[in-house]
Design an enzyme around this catalytic site. Structure first.
Site, PDB file in Angstrom:
ATOM      1  N   HIS A 117     -57.213  13.585 -14.427  1.00  0.00           N
ATOM      2  CA  HIS A 117     -55.982  14.072 -13.465  1.00  0.00           C
ATOM      3  C   HIS A 117     -55.763  15.838 -13.013  1.00  0.00           C
ATOM      4  O   HIS A 117     -57.249  15.868 -12.163  1.00  0.00           O
ATOM      5  CB  HIS A 117     -55.844  15.759 -15.117  1.00  0.00           C
ATOM      6  CG  HIS A 117     -54.610  15.643 -15.371  1.00  0.00           C
ATOM      7  ND1 HIS A 117     -54.080  17.391 -14.717  1.00  0.00           N
ATOM      8  CD2 HIS A 117     -53.822  15.204 -16.297  1.00  0.00           C
ATOM      9  CE1 HIS A 117     -52.608  17.159 -15.639  1.00  0.00           C
ATOM     10  NE2 HIS A 117     -52.335  16.740 -15.837  1.00  0.00           N
ATOM     11  N   ASP A 170     -63.039  17.257 -19.305  1.00  0.00           N
ATOM     12  CA  ASP A 170     -61.757  17.338 -19.656  1.00  0.00           C
ATOM     13  C   ASP A 170     -61.938  16.669 -20.698  1.00  0.00           C
ATOM     14  O   ASP A 170     -61.514  15.665 -20.816  1.00  0.00           O
ATOM     15  CB  ASP A 170     -61.515  16.706 -18.232  1.00  0.00           C
ATOM     16  CG  ASP A 170     -59.311  17.297 -18.961  1.00  0.00           C
ATOM     17  OD1 ASP A 170     -58.935  17.048 -19.467  1.00  0.00           O
ATOM     18  OD2 ASP A 170     -59.376  16.730 -17.518  1.00  0.00           O
ATOM     19  N   GLN A 182     -56.948  14.804 -23.602  1.00  0.00           N
ATOM     20  CA  GLN A 182     -56.580  13.708 -24.050  1.00  0.00           C
ATOM     21  C   GLN A 182     -57.716  13.791 -25.483  1.00  0.00           C
ATOM     22  O   GLN A 182     -57.487  12.247 -25.709  1.00  0.00           O
ATOM     23  CB  GLN A 182     -56.100  12.780 -23.291  1.00  0.00           C
ATOM     24  CG  GLN A 182     -55.197  12.942 -21.998  1.00  0.00           C
ATOM     25  CD  GLN A 182     -53.796  13.008 -22.252  1.00  0.00           C
ATOM     26  OE1 GLN A 182     -53.740  13.100 -23.576  1.00  0.00           O
ATOM     27  NE2 GLN A 182     -53.037  13.626 -22.406  1.00  0.00           N
ATOM     28  N   LYS A 212     -51.449  20.095 -26.972  1.00  0.00           N
ATOM     29  CA  LYS A 212     -51.789  18.510 -27.031  1.00  0.00           C
ATOM     30  C   LYS A 212     -51.762  18.641 -28.385  1.00  0.00           C
ATOM     31  O   LYS A 212     -52.642  17.592 -29.013  1.00  0.00           O
ATOM     32  CB  LYS A 212     -52.667  18.204 -25.729  1.00  0.00           C
ATOM     33  CG  LYS A 212     -51.775  17.622 -25.127  1.00  0.00           C
ATOM     34  CD  LYS A 212     -52.556  17.543 -24.184  1.00  0.00           C
ATOM     35  CE  LYS A 212     -52.195  17.451 -21.820  1.00  0.00           C
ATOM     36  NZ  LYS A 212     -50.292  17.149 -22.043  1.00  0.00           N
ATOM     37  N   CYS A 269     -49.230  12.670 -13.049  1.00  0.00           N
ATOM     38  CA  CYS A 269     -50.398  13.984 -12.615  1.00  0.00           C
ATOM     39  C   CYS A 269     -51.931  13.424 -12.640  1.00  0.00           C
ATOM     40  O   CYS A 269     -52.812  14.181 -12.773  1.00  0.00           O
ATOM     41  CB  CYS A 269     -50.748  15.511 -13.874  1.00  0.00           C
ATOM     42  SG  CYS A 269     -49.346  16.204 -13.863  1.00  0.00           S
TER      43      CYS A 269
END
Lengths: 143, 401
Positions: free
Chosen positions: B115, B192, B195, B218, B355
């Site tokens: 991302h 990261d 997700q 999220k 993104c």
């Protein structure tokens, strides 16, 4: 399917499939502006050539959704042969119309008037705008 | 079959609303909304400052959230730093850790799945330090693999900055092995997890990850709040990047002293209501159970992909997502055109490059559609999506695409 169908059925699909004045020229008498819509990847370049006070030629190239590409095509057809002042007036009014802002309805937007339907799709206003904004910028850059 | 969680999400009470954009932001359960409102309505006091009840209570809830989050990922409390989101957390690591430690010739391993929030901060750091970004080769499916990672890992590697789960493909990165290998060359691993946190059970101690970032919104929480986990010994070495109220211990005319971690990194008034809401979101996730969430999401995903594959004129880019994400296109139809069709039917999905422009370039396309599901979706939602997709294919054919 009403509103979307109306939008596509009119001029838009015809110009999307058969884009006018597509392809850029490498000629210093043209002014070139490139605009990207980073949120969806629309990428349009517009060129205009002024001879005296008239738009002698207008060209476009790029890629994007049907609204974006067709409106670039319609733009070129609308602008060729107009005076600079007429062209600015039409483009400014067009941009107001698609943004659902008050605009002067007495000004003939010609084929571009079909994009009035965009007002029903606020998320697509940018698609319909970027070629026209690029065109106005070519005139500004000219000055 | 009834979805027993659906009633907890007020947005889902809207008739005909099919929400398939959970990878962009998840819906919020009533308990999270209530927690945010409780703070604003009944407390509305600053933390770590006042001595009156409301301030004390706000502070208690603010710090209780930290404990809830720490327990959720198996960290110590002081290793949880509140940030604006995963973006804020990753920028913090790049600026506070990367910038002062990297030197010319050092290498940072990233991937084309990143991302922009895990890519651009490192690009900026590289421009300033002359360190180099090294892209690991993805496999044919577009996955990060241990083999691909081994090909680029070297003694020059100082930082490994990778996504835990890709936001376009939903592919799970084999992080356990990658972290072990990275540590063999003394590289620091920054994950990261924006997700991943809502799908996968994460134990930062077992993983031995150095930094891990995620966003509240999220994972059923509010927007504007995220978390950076950092190993205590790493965080303790870092200088704050923001200075101001609440982060200092003693202020002098020319020099001052900072609080201990994590508070030294939380300058000014933080989004208190959102922090409290995030704590509540974690409680909700635990109440449902990540195993249950994964089970339900996977079932919906598999069913939907099977149905989607039967439709002529559809291209799917990630048939084996690990996180309920379908990246696809209607062949010959720009995704922005397609998305307007879905929008008219109240089917919410995302169109664009998500993104993650490098993934889109890797696929060799302009953009794509992304449908992402979560445990509050139903088979009915999936059927509506499939039905709308069929209608979209024939509509765009009929108007001449």
């Amino acid at each position: 399917m009403s509103q979307l169908e109306n939008l596509y059925r009119e001029v838009i699909m015809e110009h999307y499939k058969n884009p006018r004045n597509k392809g850029l020229v490498n000629d210093p008498s043209y002014t070139t502006i490139h605009i990207k819509n980073p949120s969806c990847g629309d990428d349009i370049t517009v060129q205009s050539k002024l001879v005296g006070n008239y738009i002698d030629d207008c060209r476009q190239d790029g890629h994007g959704c049907s609204i974006c590409c067709s409106s670039a095509s319609v733009l070129t057809e609308t602008m060729i042969g107009k005076t600079k002042e007429q062209a600015q007036l039409i483009a400014t009014n067009y941009l107001k119309m698609v943004k659902n802002q008050p605009f002067d309805e007495t000004i003939d937007l010609e084929e571009a008037s079909v994009y009035t339907g965009i007002r029903q799709f606020p998320a697509r206003v940018k698609c319909a705008s970027i070629a026209w904004m690029a065109f106005l910028d070519t005139l500004k850059k000219e000055e | 079959m009834e979805n027993r969680y659906r009633n907890d999400f007020p947005k889902l009470h809207q008739e005909g609303y099919v929400y398939l954009d959970s990878a962009a932001t998840s819906l919020k359960p009533q308990s999270v909304i209530d927690a945010v409102t409780h703070y604003n309505q009944h407390l509305s006091a600053n933390v770590h400052r006042g001595v009156y009840f409301e301030s004390y209570e706000a502070t208690r809830l603010y710090e209780e959230s930290r404990q809830i989050i720490a327990e959720f990922i198996g960290s110590q409390i002081e290793e949880i730093v509140y940030t604006r989101g995963a973006t804020g957390a990753l920028n913090f690591v790049a600026t506070a850790y990367g910038l002062p430690t990297l030197q010319e010739g050092d290498e940072i391993i990233v991937s084309e799945l990143e991302h922009h929030s895990q890519l651009l901060p490192w690009q900026a750091v590289c421009a300033k330090t002359k360190a180099k970004l090294i892209y690991l080769p993805l496999n044919a499916q577009g996955r990060i693999t241990v083999d691909g990672f081994k090909q680029v890992l070297s003694s020059k590697t100082k930082i490994v900055a990778l996504t835990y789960v890709s936001n376009v493909f939903g592919f799970l990165t084999p992080v356990e092995e990658i972290i072990k290998l990275a540590h063999q060359v003394n590289a620091v691993v920054v994950l990261d997890a924006a997700q991943a946190i809502q799908h996968v059970t994460i134990d930062v101690k077992k993983l031995d990850v150095d930094f891990l970032a995620f966003s509240g919104h999220k994972m059923l929480g509010p927007t504007g709040i995220g978390v950076l986990y950092g190993k205590k010994q790493l965080l303790s070495r870092l200088e704050p990047i923001e200075y101001g109220g609440d982060m200092n211990d003693a202020v002098g005319k020319y020099t001052s002293e900072w609080k201990d971690i994590p508070h030294r990194f939380e300058a000014g008034t933080m989004p208190i209501a959102e922090v409290i809401g995030l704590g509540e979101a974690v409680k909700y996730l635990k109440h449902v159970g990540l195993d249950q969430i994964e089970h339900d999401t996977t079932r919906l995903y598999r069913y939907t992909v099977q149905q989607l594959k039967k439709i002529d004129g559809i291209q799917i880019y990630n048939e084996f997502s690990d996180a309920g994400i379908i990246a696809f296109n209607l062949i010959g139809v720009h995704p922005h055109d397609a998305a307007s069709f879905y929008a008219e039917q109240q089917v919410c999905l995302r169109a664009g490059h998500h993104c993650a422009q490098l993934v889109i370039q890797w696929l060799g396309i302009e953009a794509c559609l992304r449908a992402s599901m979560y445990f509050y979706n139903t088979f009915h939602d999936c059927d509506q999506f499939i039905k709308t997709t069929k209608e979209a294919v024939s509509f765009f054919k009929s108007v001449g695409f």
